[in-house]
Design a protein around this motif. Structure first.
Motif, short mmCIF file in Angstrom:
data_model
loop_
_atom_site.label_atom_id
_atom_site.label_comp_id
_atom_site.label_asym_id
_atom_site.label_seq_id
_atom_site.Cartn_x
_atom_site.Cartn_y
_atom_site.Cartn_z
N ARG A 225 31.64 34.95 -135.92
CA ARG A 225 30.47 34.92 -135.23
C ARG A 225 30.18 36.59 -135.02
O ARG A 225 29.35 37.20 -135.00
N ALA A 226 31.26 37.47 -134.83
CA ALA A 226 31.09 38.82 -134.59
C ALA A 226 30.66 39.33 -135.58
O ALA A 226 29.80 40.44 -135.76
N ALA B 147 30.46 46.76 -141.12
CA ALA B 147 30.45 45.75 -140.22
C ALA B 147 31.95 45.42 -139.62
O ALA B 147 32.16 45.35 -138.34
N ALA B 148 32.59 44.97 -140.66
CA ALA B 148 33.92 44.57 -140.18
C ALA B 148 34.61 45.79 -139.51
O ALA B 148 35.70 45.51 -138.65
N ASP B 149 34.66 47.11 -139.83
CA ASP B 149 35.20 48.07 -139.38
C ASP B 149 34.86 48.39 -137.84
O ASP B 149 35.63 49.02 -137.11
N THR C 260 32.24 28.16 -142.08
CA THR C 260 30.98 27.86 -142.26
C THR C 260 30.24 27.18 -141.24
O THR C 260 29.09 26.84 -141.12
N ASN C 261 31.08 26.84 -140.65
CA ASN C 261 30.36 26.08 -139.12
C ASN C 261 30.05 26.74 -138.27
O ASN C 261 29.41 26.27 -136.92
N VAL C 262 29.58 28.17 -138.71
CA VAL C 262 28.44 29.13 -137.66
C VAL C 262 27.23 28.75 -138.01
O VAL C 262 26.58 29.29 -137.35
N LEU C 263 26.95 28.08 -139.08
CA LEU C 263 25.60 27.96 -139.52
C LEU C 263 24.73 26.96 -138.35
O LEU C 263 25.35 26.23 -137.55
N PRO C 264 23.52 27.31 -138.09
CA PRO C 264 22.87 26.47 -137.00
C PRO C 264 22.80 25.02 -137.88
O PRO C 264 23.10 24.92 -139.04
N PRO C 265 22.58 24.00 -136.86
CA PRO C 265 22.70 22.88 -137.39
C PRO C 265 21.91 22.64 -138.77
O PRO C 265 20.58 23.06 -138.88
#
Length: 158
Positions: A26-27, A105-107, A148-153
């Motif tokens: 998510r971050a 972004a990861a950094d 992949t569970n961060v996807l919107p429904p």
């Protein structure tokens, strides 16, 4: 950055890290502007046949006229197979350019992403930038904390 440097970056990331959570994913996506919210998805999970179901679903959606993204894991012959739009793999130069954004972004994060989180973020970022109508997304290891569970429904889950 070259295609080979991009691939080396993903392979340099840890495969697992601490307790399972979706917080890192998510971050990372928030740092990239939440690309996962810019397209609809079909989410494919299961033990066997996920890749086949995902590929067939993507082909059907493309034949119906949708601009269709597909992300699968693992690849069979080439790393870029994991990221496709309308049956075409991500071009090497786009893989490299988007990887530079992912790395930057990861950094900025308190905890770096694991490999699957970073490659999933790459797929989502590419699909959003290429204005996919829909993406067919195959889970990784599965379970509640799969990146992949961060996807919107999703429109459909299989």
């Amino acid at each position: 950055m070259t295609e080979q440097q991009a691939i080396a970056y993903y392979h340099s990331l840890p495969r697992l890290s601490g307790a399972p959570t979706l917080d890192r994913m998510r971050a990372l996506l928030a740092a990239l502007g939440n690309p996962e919210q810019q397209f609809r998805a079909v989410h494919i999970a299961g033990t066997n046949g996920k890749g086949t179901v995902a590929s067939l679903t993507a082909s059907i959606l493309q034949a119906a006229g949708y601009r269709t993204g597909l992300t699968i894991s693992p690849f069979v012959l080439e790393f870029r197979e994991r990221f496709q739009i309308n049956g075409e793999m991500i071009p090497p130069q786009e893989l490299a350019a988007l990887t530079e954004e992912i790395r930057a972004a990861a950094d900025t994060l308190a905890e770096p992403p694991v490999e699957f989180e970073a490659v999933t973020a790459l797929a989502f970022l590419w699909f959003a930038r290429q204005k996919c109508d829909i993406a067919v997304v195959e889970v990784g290891l599965g379970g509640r904390f799969d990146a992949t569970n961060v996807l919107p429904p999703p429109l459909v889950s299989a």
